[in-house]
Design a protein around this motif. Structure first.
Motif, mmCIF file in Angstrom:
data_model
loop_
_atom_site.group_PDB
_atom_site.id
_atom_site.type_symbol
_atom_site.label_atom_id
_atom_site.label_comp_id
_atom_site.label_asym_id
_atom_site.label_seq_id
_atom_site.Cartn_x
_atom_site.Cartn_y
_atom_site.Cartn_z
ATOM 1 N N MET A 151 61.330 -68.970 -0.985
ATOM 2 C CA MET A 151 60.055 -68.996 -0.152
ATOM 3 C C MET A 151 59.118 -69.993 -0.461
ATOM 4 O O MET A 151 58.683 -70.557 -1.656
ATOM 5 C CB MET A 151 59.423 -67.584 -0.448
ATOM 6 N N LEU A 152 58.727 -70.682 0.603
ATOM 7 C CA LEU A 152 57.813 -71.642 0.453
ATOM 8 C C LEU A 152 56.446 -71.503 1.382
ATOM 9 O O LEU A 152 56.484 -71.286 2.117
ATOM 10 C CB LEU A 152 58.548 -73.248 0.983
ATOM 11 N N GLU A 153 55.440 -71.554 0.348
ATOM 12 C CA GLU A 153 54.141 -71.215 0.818
ATOM 13 C C GLU A 153 53.151 -72.497 0.989
ATOM 14 O O GLU A 153 53.155 -73.465 -0.137
ATOM 15 C CB GLU A 153 53.615 -70.098 0.073
ATOM 16 N N ILE A 154 52.663 -72.784 2.011
ATOM 17 C CA ILE A 154 51.754 -73.695 2.230
ATOM 18 C C ILE A 154 50.352 -73.383 1.805
ATOM 19 O O ILE A 154 49.544 -72.643 2.244
ATOM 20 C CB ILE A 154 51.474 -74.479 3.772
ATOM 21 N N ILE A 155 49.640 -73.855 0.500
ATOM 22 C CA ILE A 155 48.611 -73.498 -0.109
ATOM 23 C C ILE A 155 47.350 -74.060 0.819
ATOM 24 O O ILE A 155 46.510 -73.732 1.375
ATOM 25 C CB ILE A 155 48.445 -73.812 -1.619
ATOM 26 N N THR A 156 47.428 -75.357 0.951
ATOM 27 C CA THR A 156 46.638 -76.304 1.637
ATOM 28 C C THR A 156 47.258 -77.539 2.435
ATOM 29 O O THR A 156 48.321 -77.855 1.737
ATOM 30 C CB THR A 156 45.238 -77.036 0.575
ATOM 31 N N ALA A 157 46.703 -78.337 3.294
ATOM 32 C CA ALA A 157 47.233 -79.143 4.114
ATOM 33 C C ALA A 157 46.316 -80.132 4.663
ATOM 34 O O ALA A 157 45.305 -79.430 4.986
ATOM 35 C CB ALA A 157 48.232 -78.912 5.056
ATOM 36 N N SER A 158 46.593 -81.497 4.436
ATOM 37 C CA SER A 158 45.305 -82.384 5.113
ATOM 38 C C SER A 158 45.942 -83.502 5.493
ATOM 39 O O SER A 158 47.055 -83.700 5.398
ATOM 40 C CB SER A 158 44.358 -82.378 3.928
ATOM 41 N N ARG A 159 45.203 -84.334 6.381
ATOM 42 C CA ARG A 159 45.870 -85.694 6.849
ATOM 43 C C ARG A 159 44.606 -86.471 6.656
ATOM 44 O O ARG A 159 43.440 -86.303 7.462
ATOM 45 C CB ARG A 159 46.223 -85.441 8.563
ATOM 46 N N SER A 160 44.837 -87.547 5.996
ATOM 47 C CA SER A 160 43.733 -88.657 5.957
ATOM 48 C C SER A 160 44.139 -89.723 6.849
ATOM 49 O O SER A 160 45.249 -89.622 7.625
ATOM 50 C CB SER A 160 43.666 -89.198 4.659
ATOM 51 N N LEU A 161 43.594 -91.067 6.735
ATOM 52 C CA LEU A 161 44.059 -92.133 7.879
ATOM 53 C C LEU A 161 45.477 -92.816 7.114
ATOM 54 O O LEU A 161 45.890 -93.434 7.904
ATOM 55 C CB LEU A 161 42.812 -93.290 7.487
ATOM 56 N N MET A 162 45.733 -92.292 6.035
ATOM 57 C CA MET A 162 47.091 -92.993 5.354
ATOM 58 C C MET A 162 48.068 -92.045 5.054
ATOM 59 O O MET A 162 49.224 -92.223 5.338
ATOM 60 C CB MET A 162 46.716 -93.737 4.381
ATOM 61 N N MET A 163 47.805 -90.694 4.906
ATOM 62 C CA MET A 163 48.758 -89.753 4.105
ATOM 63 C C MET A 163 48.530 -88.467 4.958
ATOM 64 O O MET A 163 47.587 -87.990 5.431
ATOM 65 C CB MET A 163 48.401 -89.561 2.517
ATOM 66 N N PHE A 164 49.639 -87.477 5.124
ATOM 67 C CA PHE A 164 49.791 -86.202 5.377
ATOM 68 C C PHE A 164 50.063 -85.615 3.893
ATOM 69 O O PHE A 164 51.065 -85.983 3.357
ATOM 70 C CB PHE A 164 50.869 -86.093 6.354
ATOM 71 N N THR A 165 49.431 -84.846 3.439
ATOM 72 C CA THR A 165 49.216 -84.124 2.123
ATOM 73 C C THR A 165 49.362 -82.410 2.194
ATOM 74 O O THR A 165 48.841 -81.976 2.849
ATOM 75 C CB THR A 165 48.126 -84.544 1.344
#
Length: 218
Positions: A62-76
């Motif tokens: 089971m994979l849970e996404i705790i947080t996610a964000s996008r900057s000008l360079m990276m998808f984290t």
């Protein structure tokens, strides 16, 4: 907004991504231990017990996404991966790697994307262990789909597992926003950089034909 059927667009590259994810295992495999000679088969019970001992452990992920964000360079993505051992015997020396990729035909995972490397000493029978980590995907590795004028991104997470008595295997999850239909929606790229709330990871079942084609290509 009604999301059209995008899986035919992405499915062409999924088998290749799985092959690359399995081939990108970032640790050196251990030499297999010498197999013990099995006792002579004296009956059905003995044969069944021997098969249970030699069969690879059955794992649920089971994979849970705790947080996610996008900057000008990276998808984290910050994640929690839970591995459940559904077998009657323990699993030891388990290594795992998580790699982000873009679900787009002909687009391969970016080199160095497999940053989620972890090791578990032991998972007992019918027990579970959780791992947390952070992975990134450069925006230059994203080839967006388009719905009208809106660029969309469909991230995939490839989880590679290998351990004692466990041949290397890959599980894949698609990441997106939930929908009433049970599917996940892609991530829009026409919004300012920042946090992306509410993302979930949904396991992807690869058609047998695709898996066979990948094995043949190897």
């Amino acid at each position: 907004m009604q999301w059209p059927q995008w899986w035919p667009f992405a499915a062409g590259g999924l088998a290749a991504l799985l092959l690359l994810g399995g081939g990108g295992l970032l640790w050196r495999r251990r030499k297999p231990k010498a197999l013990r000679l099995a006792n002579p088969v004296t009956g059905v019970a003995d044969s069944t017990e021997s098969s249970a001992e030699t069969a690879p452990p059955r794992l649920d992920l089971m994979l849970e996404i705790i947080t996610a964000s996008r900057s000008l360079m990276m998808f984290t993505v910050e994640y929690r991966l839970t591995i459940a051992n559904r077998s009657e015997r323990a699993l030891g020396d388990l290594n795992s790697a998580l790699q982000l990729a873009c679900a787009r035909a002909g687009v391969a995972p970016s080199p160095g994307a497999a940053q989620g490397l972890s090791r578990i000493d032991r998972i007992g029978p019918h027990q579970a262990r959780s791992l947390t980590g952070t992975v990134q995907l450069p925006l230059t590795a994203i080839a967006p789909l388009r719905q009208g004028q809106t660029p969309l991104f469909i991230p995939l997470a490839h989880v590679t597992l290998e351990g004692e008595s466990l041949p290397a295997q890959v599980r894949t999850f698609v990441i997106g926003t939930p929908s009433p239909s049970g599917r996940v929606h892609p991530i829009a790229l026409d919004v300012p950089p920042g946090g992306i709330p509410g993302l979930i990871a949904q396991a992807v079942t690869v058609p047998r034909a695709s898996a066979t084609a990948s094995a043949a290509a190897a």
